[in-house]
Design a protein around this motif. Structure first.
Motif, PDB file in Angstrom:
ATOM      1  N   ALA A   8     -14.302   2.325  -3.682  1.00 36.15           N
ATOM      2  CA  ALA A   8     -15.316   3.070  -2.930  1.00 36.15           C
ATOM      3  C   ALA A   8     -16.508   2.190  -2.572  1.00 36.15           C
ATOM      4  O   ALA A   8     -17.091   2.321  -1.485  1.00 36.15           O
ATOM      5  N   MET A   9     -16.876   1.270  -3.456  1.00 37.47           N
ATOM      6  CA  MET A   9     -18.027   0.401  -3.231  1.00 37.47           C
ATOM      7  C   MET A   9     -17.760  -0.644  -2.152  1.00 37.47           C
ATOM      8  O   MET A   9     -18.670  -1.038  -1.414  1.00 37.47           O
ATOM      9  N   THR A  10     -16.520  -1.117  -2.060  1.00 34.97           N
ATOM     10  CA  THR A  10     -16.203  -2.235  -1.168  1.00 34.97           C
ATOM     11  C   THR A  10     -15.459  -1.834   0.093  1.00 34.97           C
ATOM     12  O   THR A  10     -15.401  -2.614   1.049  1.00 34.97           O
ATOM     13  N   GLY A  11     -14.861  -0.661   0.083  1.00 40.30           N
ATOM     14  CA  GLY A  11     -14.015  -0.269   1.204  1.00 40.30           C
ATOM     15  C   GLY A  11     -12.616  -0.846   1.151  1.00 40.30           C
ATOM     16  O   GLY A  11     -11.827  -0.652   2.087  1.00 40.30           O
ATOM     17  N   VAL A  12     -12.277  -1.555   0.082  1.00 41.53           N
ATOM     18  CA  VAL A  12     -10.921  -2.080  -0.081  1.00 41.53           C
ATOM     19  C   VAL A  12      -9.996  -0.918  -0.426  1.00 41.53           C
ATOM     20  O   VAL A  12     -10.240  -0.213  -1.413  1.00 41.53           O
ATOM     21  N   PRO A  13      -8.941  -0.695   0.352  1.00 39.20           N
ATOM     22  CA  PRO A  13      -8.064   0.456   0.078  1.00 39.20           C
ATOM     23  C   PRO A  13      -7.369   0.304  -1.273  1.00 39.20           C
ATOM     24  O   PRO A  13      -6.965  -0.799  -1.668  1.00 39.20           O
ATOM     25  N   LEU A  14      -7.221   1.420  -1.963  1.00 37.95           N
ATOM     26  CA  LEU A  14      -6.636   1.445  -3.302  1.00 37.95           C
ATOM     27  C   LEU A  14      -5.388   2.309  -3.317  1.00 37.95           C
ATOM     28  O   LEU A  14      -5.388   3.425  -2.783  1.00 37.95           O
ATOM     29  N   LEU A  15      -4.348   1.795  -3.962  1.00 40.11           N
ATOM     30  CA  LEU A  15      -3.141   2.555  -4.239  1.00 40.11           C
ATOM     31  C   LEU A  15      -2.919   2.556  -5.742  1.00 40.11           C
ATOM     32  O   LEU A  15      -3.051   1.523  -6.404  1.00 40.11           O
ATOM     33  N   VAL A  16      -2.574   3.715  -6.303  1.00 42.39           N
ATOM     34  CA  VAL A  16      -2.218   3.809  -7.714  1.00 42.39           C
ATOM     35  C   VAL A  16      -0.707   3.996  -7.810  1.00 42.39           C
ATOM     36  O   VAL A  16      -0.155   4.942  -7.240  1.00 42.39           O
ATOM     37  N   LEU A  17      -0.055   3.075  -8.525  1.00 41.20           N
ATOM     38  CA  LEU A  17       1.387   3.153  -8.769  1.00 41.20           C
ATOM     39  C   LEU A  17       1.606   3.586 -10.210  1.00 41.20           C
ATOM     40  O   LEU A  17       1.197   2.897 -11.148  1.00 41.20           O
ATOM     41  N   ARG A  18       2.221   4.739 -10.397  1.00 45.42           N
ATOM     42  CA  ARG A  18       2.502   5.273 -11.720  1.00 45.42           C
ATOM     43  C   ARG A  18       3.951   5.721 -11.790  1.00 45.42           C
ATOM     44  O   ARG A  18       4.396   6.518 -10.957  1.00 45.42           O
TER      45      ARG A  18
ATOM     46  N   LEU B 218      -1.587   8.133  -4.643  1.00 48.11           N
ATOM     47  CA  LEU B 218      -0.665   7.918  -5.753  1.00 48.11           C
ATOM     48  C   LEU B 218       0.761   7.849  -5.244  1.00 48.11           C
ATOM     49  O   LEU B 218       1.189   8.677  -4.438  1.00 48.11           O
ATOM     50  N   VAL B 219       1.530   6.854  -5.738  1.00 48.41           N
ATOM     51  CA  VAL B 219       2.974   6.795  -5.526  1.00 48.41           C
ATOM     52  C   VAL B 219       3.629   6.547  -6.879  1.00 48.41           C
ATOM     53  O   VAL B 219       2.977   6.082  -7.826  1.00 48.41           O
ATOM     54  N   ASP B 220       4.929   6.839  -6.968  1.00 51.12           N
ATOM     55  CA  ASP B 220       5.591   6.692  -8.263  1.00 51.12           C
ATOM     56  C   ASP B 220       6.784   5.751  -8.235  1.00 51.12           C
ATOM     57  O   ASP B 220       7.557   5.707  -9.206  1.00 51.12           O
ATOM     58  N   THR B 221       6.958   4.986  -7.151  1.00 52.94           N
ATOM     59  CA  THR B 221       8.042   4.008  -7.093  1.00 52.94           C
ATOM     60  C   THR B 221       7.533   2.689  -6.537  1.00 52.94           C
ATOM     61  O   THR B 221       6.568   2.656  -5.739  1.00 52.94           O
ATOM     62  N   VAL B 222       8.183   1.617  -6.940  1.00 57.25           N
ATOM     63  CA  VAL B 222       7.848   0.289  -6.419  1.00 57.25           C
ATOM     64  C   VAL B 222       8.107   0.234  -4.920  1.00 57.25           C
ATOM     65  O   VAL B 222       7.332  -0.374  -4.161  1.00 57.25           O
ATOM     66  N   GLU B 223       9.165   0.892  -4.484  1.00 55.73           N
ATOM     67  CA  GLU B 223       9.504   0.869  -3.057  1.00 55.73           C
ATOM     68  C   GLU B 223       8.394   1.510  -2.219  1.00 55.73           C
ATOM     69  O   GLU B 223       8.022   0.986  -1.151  1.00 55.73           O
ATOM     70  N   ALA B 224       7.859   2.627  -2.679  1.00 53.91           N
ATOM     71  CA  ALA B 224       6.775   3.289  -1.941  1.00 53.91           C
ATOM     72  C   ALA B 224       5.518   2.429  -1.934  1.00 53.91           C
ATOM     73  O   ALA B 224       4.799   2.373  -0.926  1.00 53.91           O
ATOM     74  N   ALA B 225       5.237   1.757  -3.040  1.00 51.45           N
ATOM     75  CA  ALA B 225       4.072   0.885  -3.102  1.00 51.45           C
ATOM     76  C   ALA B 225       4.227  -0.302  -2.157  1.00 51.45           C
ATOM     77  O   ALA B 225       3.268  -0.711  -1.466  1.00 51.45           O
ATOM     78  N   ALA B 226       5.428  -0.874  -2.093  1.00 51.73           N
ATOM     79  CA  ALA B 226       5.670  -2.001  -1.196  1.00 51.73           C
ATOM     80  C   ALA B 226       5.540  -1.559   0.270  1.00 51.73           C
ATOM     81  O   ALA B 226       4.996  -2.305   1.097  1.00 51.73           O
TER      82      ALA B 226
END
Length: 253
Positions: A83-93, A239-247
């Protein structure tokens, strides 16, 4: 990428093979960690402000949090730094574990609630769970070495505490430390439960296949399981839950 998990290592390999430069950050809490391919950074950032500075200084284009599902502080820092930098964040769980019809799970919201339930079982061992009344309740504790102090004060309880690295001394007399690293087998977990005459399993809902053998063994042997739920994610994270979705997310750039 904030890593340290099998999913983080798999994602680092996948992205590196596609061309992006990947920097994997490891917290350094485990000795001799399994390292991902690509550049590796070890140690903390100094909270969200430090992470935000690092993202800006290194001109990072995207941030992936692929830490352990219970690394709540790191995930919160990642969300704030994004939020501070504007760098997009993805959470992989990885997905959490799901209880089957033959399981005897008791879900709790925190380690402290799990310890409180053990204390009640230790003082009244029958508890409707056929636990022994003539000796301490023997607990298979797999919540990590840093959580051990939460459980050592429970009366009427003996703990087999398994972790990758040893806990901080002193270790109380009612605790036996077992140093081991997964993956584990159902046969091995079954033998461990029988050999130590364990009555109950306490674990965190980490998910994944590396440590599911203990749940299968507990089911087969009729052990109750105290399952600590995952901490909630910061609001609004992707949020995504697979490596494929994160890639795929990373490829969209």
């Amino acid at each position: 990428m904030l890593g340290g998990t099998a999913e983080a290592r798999a994602l680092a390999a996948e992205l590196t093979g596609r061309g992006p430069h990947v920097v994997s950050s490891l917290a350094g809490r485990v000795s001799n960690p399994r390292l991902p391919v690509g550049e590796v950074r070890e140690g903390g950032f100094g909270g969200p402000d430090g992470l935000a500075r690092w993202l800006a200084d290194e001109r990072i284009d995207a941030l992936v949090d692929a830490t352990h599902p219970f690394a709540a502080r790191m995930t919160a820092s990642a969300a704030q730094a994004s939020a501070m930098t504007g760098v997009p964040l993805l959470v992989l769980r990885r997905p959490g574990w799901q209880e089957g019809p033959d399981d005897r799970w008791h879900r709790v919201a925190s380690l402290e609630e799990a310890a409180g339930r053990l204390a009640r079982w230790g003082s009244a061992p029958d508890g409707g769970h056929h636990l022994p009344a003539d000796r301490p309740v023997r607990v298979f504790l797999t919540t990590g070495r840093r959580s051990l102090p939460v459980f050592t004060g429970a009366a009427g309880v003996w703990l087999l505490a398994r972790s990758v690295d040893p806990p901080e001394p002193p270790v109380p007399g009612n605790v036996h430390v077992l140093l081991d690293r997964g993956p584990y087998t159902v046969e091995g977990e079954r033998a461990l439960i029988r050999g130590h005459r364990l009555d109950v399993l306490v674990t965190k809902d980490s998910g994944g296949g590396m440590t599911t053998a203990k749940l299968v063994a507990a089911r087969e042997l009729g052990l109750p399981v105290i399952m600590v739920n995952r901490p909630p994610l910061p609001r609004g994270v992707h949020l995504v839950d697979t490596v494929e979705a994160a890639a795929a997310w990373a490829a969209q750039g």
